[in-house]
Write an enzyme that holds these catalytic residues in place. Structure first.
Site, PDB file in Angstrom:
ATOM      1  N   LYS A 223       0.841  -1.209   0.000  1.00 47.09           N
ATOM      2  CA  LYS A 223       0.000   0.000   0.000  1.00 47.09           C
ATOM      3  C   LYS A 223       0.873   1.254   0.000  1.00 47.09           C
ATOM      4  O   LYS A 223       0.645   2.187  -0.773  1.00 47.09           O
ATOM      5  CB  LYS A 223      -0.929  -0.004   1.228  1.00 47.09           C
ATOM      6  CG  LYS A 223      -2.037  -1.053   1.146  1.00 47.09           C
ATOM      7  CD  LYS A 223      -2.786  -1.238   2.470  1.00 47.09           C
ATOM      8  CE  LYS A 223      -3.777  -2.382   2.367  1.00 47.09           C
ATOM      9  NZ  LYS A 223      -4.426  -2.711   3.653  1.00 47.09           N
TER      10      LYS A 223
ATOM     11  N   GLN B  70      -4.175  -1.058   9.895  1.00 51.76           N
ATOM     12  CA  GLN B  70      -4.184  -2.418   9.348  1.00 51.76           C
ATOM     13  C   GLN B  70      -4.751  -3.399  10.374  1.00 51.76           C
ATOM     14  O   GLN B  70      -4.365  -3.402  11.545  1.00 51.76           O
ATOM     15  CB  GLN B  70      -2.747  -2.812   8.948  1.00 51.76           C
ATOM     16  CG  GLN B  70      -2.633  -4.153   8.228  1.00 51.76           C
ATOM     17  CD  GLN B  70      -3.310  -4.182   6.862  1.00 51.76           C
ATOM     18  OE1 GLN B  70      -3.479  -3.166   6.206  1.00 51.76           O
ATOM     19  NE2 GLN B  70      -3.703  -5.369   6.429  1.00 51.76           N
TER      20      GLN B  70
ATOM     21  N   ASP C 278     -10.880   3.281   4.517  1.00 51.63           N
ATOM     22  CA  ASP C 278     -11.204   1.849   4.537  1.00 51.63           C
ATOM     23  C   ASP C 278     -12.720   1.627   4.515  1.00 51.63           C
ATOM     24  O   ASP C 278     -13.184   0.515   4.251  1.00 51.63           O
ATOM     25  CB  ASP C 278     -10.674   1.227   5.839  1.00 51.63           C
ATOM     26  CG  ASP C 278      -9.466   0.348   5.616  1.00 51.63           C
ATOM     27  OD1 ASP C 278      -9.314  -0.192   4.513  1.00 51.63           O
ATOM     28  OD2 ASP C 278      -8.681   0.196   6.577  1.00 51.63           O
TER      29      ASP C 278
END
Ligand code: GUN
Length: 296
Positions: A55, A99, A122
């Site tokens: 990412k 994460q 997200d």
């Protein structure tokens, strides 16, 4: 029978990346800030480390301002809340990604809820999950968004189709089902969410025009569970032992690809299908956030 289409997520993600690079150059030329993404990694889970480094790398390649915050697995809830608070306040940051999974002593839902909903690229914050469920614009989780983009770019007929989503997670299954059933492009499907307690799972899957497998079990979907001509989207990323490979292991999806590709009309491979699309959608969400934060 017509030949099976292999849906090349890597190529489509590369196209999207090029579109994003051009948009970032436009932002910078207009004197605006580049999109800023902060990725927070707690602990040293090897899979998470690999995802996070991909990412961060893609962000840098696209000209983003990219920040990676790495902290040990012993980080406390309060320390993590402080990191999120600082990122919420930082005007150079338009997207915050923590994460998952987090270490077991930290409540994931509390952390997700601490992220400002307008930086929640997200799409996991309850505000954004709620907006998706009632059809309001907001951040949509990247993997389901990537699936939707693959269906759009492959002109898959979703309207009126019967779609089965295997898996009911907040990250993938549930939002994917919501996108497929919502009104509009790549939507208007009749959707069923199936899971570990579903009866006659194989029969149900065999009726699906579109089958999305997101259960995290290697090669779970066998050829006999697929309707001839169906579109099969494999979200699984499972590492299995493989003595014939140099590393001793390899990555497979939730679908038995070799069997499925003889039956499906179109199928995503693993790797190179949904995975690269997740990262592309993260960049797209962050770009969108940067525009919104700068009044564009
Ligand atoms: N862990 C596995 N997939 C994801 C994702 O898309 N976002 C975050 N934050 N964590 C993940």
């Amino acid at each position: 029978m017509a030949e099976t289409t292999i849906i090349d997520g890597k190529a489509i993600a590369a196209e999207i990346h090029t579109e994003i690079v051009a948009a970032v150059e436009g932002l910078k030329a207009a004197g605006k800030r580049a999109p800023g993404l902060a990725v927070v990694l707690i602990g040293d889970n090897p899979a998470s480390k690999a995802y996070v480094s991909t990412k961060t790398k893609r962000c840098a390649e696209a000209g983003f301002h990219s920040v990676q915050v790495n902290r040990p697995g012993s980080t406390t809830r309060d320390e993590l809340l402080q990191i999120i608070h600082d990122l919420n306040e930082d005007p150079s940051i338009h997207g915050i990604l923590v994460q998952l999974p987090l270490p077991p002593h930290i409540d994931e839902q509390e952390i997700i809820a601490a992220i400002s909903p307008d930086k929640d690229v997200d799409g996991f914050h309850p505000i954004n999950a709620g907006k998706l469920s009632i059809g309001l614009p907001g951040f949509v989780p990247c993997t389901p968004l990537g699936i939707q983009e693959l269906l759009l770019r492959h002109k898959v007929q979703t309207s009126g189709a019967f779609a089965v989503v295997l898996g009911r997670s907040n990250l993938v299954g549930r939002p994917a089902a919501q996108l497929l059933s919502q009104k509009g492009p790549a939507g208007d499907a009749t959707v069923c969410i199936a899971h570990s307690r579903t009866r006659n799972l194989a029969d149900l899957c065999r009726r699906a025009d579109i089958l999305v497998a997101a259960i995290g079990r290697p090669n779970f979907v066998t050829g006999d569970m697929i309707k001839p001509g169906a579109v099969v989207i494999d979200v699984g990323i499972n590492r299995i032992d493989d003595a014939s490979s140099k590393s001793g292991s390899r990555i497979v999806g939730d679908v038995d690809f070799e069997a499925a590709k003889k039956i499906a009309g179109a199928i995503t491979p693993v790797p190179g299908g949904v995975g690269p699309m997740t990262v592309a959608m993260l960049l797209r969400n962050t770009l969108q956030s940067a525009r919104r934060h700068q009044g564009l």
